[in-house]
Design a protein around this motif. Structure first.
Motif, short mmCIF file in Angstrom:
data_model
loop_
_atom_site.label_atom_id
_atom_site.label_comp_id
_atom_site.label_asym_id
_atom_site.label_seq_id
_atom_site.Cartn_x
_atom_site.Cartn_y
_atom_site.Cartn_z
N ASN A 112 -5.11 7.10 -1.02
CA ASN A 112 -4.52 5.88 -0.48
C ASN A 112 -4.74 4.78 -1.50
O ASN A 112 -5.81 4.70 -2.12
CB ASN A 112 -5.21 5.44 0.82
N PRO B 156 0.54 5.74 0.28
CA PRO B 156 -0.29 6.92 0.49
C PRO B 156 0.16 8.09 -0.37
O PRO B 156 1.30 8.15 -0.82
CB PRO B 156 -0.03 7.24 1.96
N TRP C 102 -4.42 -0.02 6.05
CA TRP C 102 -4.30 1.44 6.02
C TRP C 102 -4.16 2.03 7.42
O TRP C 102 -3.33 2.91 7.65
CB TRP C 102 -5.51 2.06 5.31
N HIS D 228 -1.17 6.56 5.92
CA HIS D 228 -2.51 6.21 5.44
C HIS D 228 -3.56 6.54 6.50
O HIS D 228 -4.63 7.08 6.20
CB HIS D 228 -2.59 4.72 5.11
N SER E 143 -0.75 1.85 9.04
CA SER E 143 0.32 2.61 8.38
C SER E 143 0.12 4.08 8.71
O SER E 143 -0.91 4.67 8.35
CB SER E 143 0.24 2.40 6.86
N LEU F 223 0.82 -1.20 0.00
CA LEU F 223 0.00 0.00 0.00
C LEU F 223 0.86 1.25 0.00
O LEU F 223 1.95 1.25 0.50
CB LEU F 223 -0.97 0.01 1.19
#
Length: 236
Positions: free
Chosen positions: A135, A15, A185, A191, A188, A13
């Protein structure tokens, strides 16, 4: 303030948050607009959320709405107002997720010149908010388990068994997949900061299905905006 992905530490992932100067197969079961007018507690009790995605079918509008309502759960848990849904923001998020899935890349930067940056994607959809954010994440369509599997059977009906726990690794239910995205998310910091940013008032998430590293996966994009100010010079 700008959050930029670290190319040395790119996992599942990424951001992106930029302040601006002022100047697959779907089987929708419910009308998308209806899904966003429900309160969180009503939506998250829908029986359809406990049904499982299959190898050849997914209700993407239901998944998108599940991610939206799970995100608002986090907002409410932190004493923040819930996000308002925006159809235009959904177009922005859906376009990026679909392109990542189709072109098999995972990044905020698109290889398509006209969609290269988040700012361009917003402007292409006629928006220029004061503050915008994004995101992204990608997860396998099946539950993750330990990551080591014994595969039996033939495509598309393979059976994955976790090598360590001996549990059959099934496809996610809609509620489970939305929760898996939010868990990543929220774990993190950048995020999480976007999700809990009080300056963001609008949100639209969108998912798309496609291979990622040769595995059936879902790409998800969340686009945030402080307002829905039109771009004074829309590109199309």
């Amino acid at each position: 303030m700008t959050f930029k992905p670290n190319p040395q530490n790119r996992t599942l992932l990424l951001p992106l948050l930029l302040p601006l100067l002022l100047a697959a197969t779907t089987a929708p079961a419910t009308k998308p607009a209806d899904l966003y007018t429900m309160p969180e507690n009503q939506f998250l009790r829908l029986p359809a959320l406990q049904s499982r995605i299959t190898a050849d079918s997914v209700d993407l509008p239901l998944l998108d709405a599940a991610i939206f309502h799970r995100t608002n759960q986090e907002r409410l848990a932190h004493n923040l107002p819930p996000f308002k849904f925006s159809g235009i923001l959904h177009d922005v998020a859906q376009g990026h997720s679909r392109e990542m899935a189709a072109l098999h890349y995972f990044d905020h930067v698109s290889p398509t010149p006209e969609n290269a940056t988040m700012d361009q994607r917003f402007k292409n959809n006629g928006l220029q908010p004061h503050l915008e954010g994004e995101n992204i994440a990608v997860l396998p369509a099946r539950e993750m388990g330990s990551g080591e599997y014994i595969v039996t059977g033939n495509p598309p009906n393979e059976i994955y068994t976790d090598k360590q726990t001996h549990k059959v690794i099934n496809y996610y239910a809609y509620a489970e997949l939305a929760d898996a995205f939010l868990t990543q998310w929220m774990n993190s910091p950048p995020h999480r900061a976007a999700i809990l940013n009080p300056k963001f008032l609008y949100l639209a998430p969108a998912a798309a299905r496609g291979d990622y590293q040769n595995q059936d996966s879902f790409y998800a994009t969340q686009n945030f905006a402080s307002d829905l100010t039109p771009d004074p010079a829309p590109r199309h």
